[in-house]
Design an enzyme around this catalytic site. Structure first.
Site, mmCIF file in Angstrom:
data_model
loop_
_atom_site.group_PDB
_atom_site.id
_atom_site.type_symbol
_atom_site.label_atom_id
_atom_site.label_comp_id
_atom_site.label_asym_id
_atom_site.label_seq_id
_atom_site.Cartn_x
_atom_site.Cartn_y
_atom_site.Cartn_z
ATOM 1 N N SER A 18 28.603 26.591 -35.058
ATOM 2 C CA SER A 18 28.291 26.685 -33.725
ATOM 3 C C SER A 18 28.491 25.392 -32.856
ATOM 4 O O SER A 18 28.579 25.053 -31.806
ATOM 5 C CB SER A 18 27.095 27.323 -33.470
ATOM 6 O OG SER A 18 26.156 26.716 -33.929
ATOM 7 N N SER A 136 28.280 17.819 -48.564
ATOM 8 C CA SER A 136 27.051 17.390 -48.917
ATOM 9 C C SER A 136 26.653 16.262 -48.050
ATOM 10 O O SER A 136 26.919 16.264 -46.986
ATOM 11 C CB SER A 136 27.343 16.904 -50.417
ATOM 12 O OG SER A 136 26.263 16.181 -50.955
ATOM 13 N N TYR A 150 15.540 16.379 -47.523
ATOM 14 C CA TYR A 150 16.817 16.474 -47.146
ATOM 15 C C TYR A 150 17.781 15.917 -48.335
ATOM 16 O O TYR A 150 18.652 16.651 -48.834
ATOM 17 C CB TYR A 150 17.184 15.664 -46.016
ATOM 18 C CG TYR A 150 18.668 15.850 -45.821
ATOM 19 C CD1 TYR A 150 19.288 17.025 -44.949
ATOM 20 C CD2 TYR A 150 19.413 14.747 -45.885
ATOM 21 C CE1 TYR A 150 20.376 16.977 -44.520
ATOM 22 C CE2 TYR A 150 20.795 14.831 -45.588
ATOM 23 C CZ TYR A 150 21.330 15.945 -45.003
ATOM 24 O OH TYR A 150 22.766 16.081 -44.521
ATOM 25 N N LYS A 154 20.553 17.652 -51.068
ATOM 26 C CA LYS A 154 21.982 17.657 -51.184
ATOM 27 C C LYS A 154 21.790 16.876 -52.728
ATOM 28 O O LYS A 154 23.216 17.461 -53.155
ATOM 29 C CB LYS A 154 22.473 16.229 -50.240
ATOM 30 C CG LYS A 154 22.304 16.866 -48.786
ATOM 31 C CD LYS A 154 23.344 17.966 -48.605
ATOM 32 C CE LYS A 154 23.324 18.327 -47.029
ATOM 33 N NZ LYS A 154 24.240 19.566 -46.881
#
Length: 273
Positions: A18, A136, A150, A154
C-alpha cells in the site's frame, strides 16, 4: 491472461504494497509486464496502480495468508514470485522494549515472511519453479543501536532465507535477500517508539534517532529498491543483493574493515560517541 503481456511475464505477489517499497515494487513490476497481485490490509482504501490487482492480506493473520495465496492461484493458475516486503519498525533501547512490542514486530517482520513462504511452497514445488524475494535491510547484517529489535528481526530473516534456499533449490525454487540501506519512506520516520522510556538512555537515544532521520531525509526513494527487485527476478541468482550504492559499500566494509574501526564508524553514523 492479457494477451498484451510478455511471454516472459510472471505472476507475482507483493506484500505490504500500500505504500513505500512495496507500492513502488508492485508498480515497477506491473509496468514491466508482469501480472502483479498487491497484498494490502485494506483493499478498499488502497490506491496502487491500474495494472495492479489488490488482494486483502495482513501478514500477521494466518487466514489472510492462506486466502491470499489461494486467490492468486485461482485467478492466475500459478505463482512465480513472492516478494515478502511487509515490515514495521520500532525505536528504543533493548532494555526499554516490552515482550509485547518485540512480539508484535516479529509477527510482521519475521513470522509474516515465514507464513507466506510456507503457504506458497506447495504450489511452487508442484510447478517445479519459483522465487521468494525477502526484503531485508543492511540491518540484517549490521547492528543498530536503538533499533535492536528491528535489526534482530532482519538478522532472523536472513538466517531463515539462507537455510530455506538450501532446502528448496532441488525443487527449482530459490530465495533471494534484497538489502536496502536507509530509504526515503515512512517506515523509519513513523516508527513506533518503545513505550517504557528509561531516563539513562534518553540522551543517546535522541541523538541516534536524529542521526537516522537525517540519513532518511537524504536517502534515495523506494523506486531504487523496486528497480533492484525487478532486476533479480530474471537475473542470475545471488542470495544477498545489496539494493543501493550505500548498501553495497557497507556490505564490503563489514567484511574487510577491522572490527574496531568499523565499530567506531558505525557508532558515529548513529550519533554516538
Amino acid at each position: 491472461m492479457d494477451q498484451s503481456r510478455s511471454k516472459a511475464s510472471k505472476v507475482i505477489l507483493v506484500t505490504g504494497a500500500s505504500s513505500g517499497i512495496g507500492k513502488a515494487t508492485a508498480i515497477a513490476l506491473a509496468e514491466a509486464g508482469h501480472r502483479v497481485f498487491a497484498g494490502v490490509r485494506k483493499p478498499s482504501e488502497a490506491i496502487v496502480h491500474p495494472l495492479v490487482e489488490l488482494v486483502k492480506l495482513d501478514v500477521t493473520n494466518p487466514d489472510d495468508v492462506v486466502s491470499a495465496v489461494a486467490h492468486v492461484e485461482r485467478e492466475a493458475g500459478r505463482l512465480d514470485v513472492l516478494v515478502n516486503n511487509a515490515g514495521t519498525s520500532l525505536v528504543g533501547a533493548v532494555e526499554e522494549t516490552s515482550d509485547k512490542e518485540a512480539s508484535s514486530l516479529f509477527q510482521t517482520n519475521f513470522f509474516g515472511p515465514l507464513r507466506l513462504s510456507r503457504a506458497v511452497l506447495p504450489l511452487m514445488r508442484r510447478q517445479g519453479q519459483g522465487l521468494i524475494v525477502n526484503v531485508s535491510s543492511v540491518l540484517g547484517f549490521l547492528p543498530a543501536p536503538f533499533m535492536g529489535l528491528y535489526a534482530s528481526s532482519k538478522h532472523a530473516l536472513e538466517g531463515l532465507s539462507e537455510s530455506l534456499d538450501h532446502e528448496v533449490r532441488s525443487f527449482g525454487v530459490r530465495v533471494i535477500l534484497v538489502e536496502p540501506s536507509f530509504t526515503r519512506t515512512s517506515l523509519d520516520t513513523n516508527a513506533s517508539v518503545a513505550s517504557t522510556g528509561i531516563d539513562e538512555y534518553a540522551a543517546a537515544r535522541s541523538k541516534s534517532v536524529a542521526a537516522v532521520r537525517r540519513q532518511i531525509a537524504e536517502a534515495p526513494p523506494p523506486s531504487g529498491v523496486a528497480a533492484e527487485i525487478l532486476s533479480v527476478i530474471d537475473g542470475k541468482h545471488h542470495l544477498r543483493r545489496p539494493a543501493d550504492r550505500r548498501a553495497r559499500i557497507l556490505s564490503k566494509l563489514r567484511r574487510w574493515v577491522p572490527a574496531a574501526q568499523f565499530d567506531k564508524s558505525l557508532r558515529a553514523s548513529f550519533g554516538l560517541s
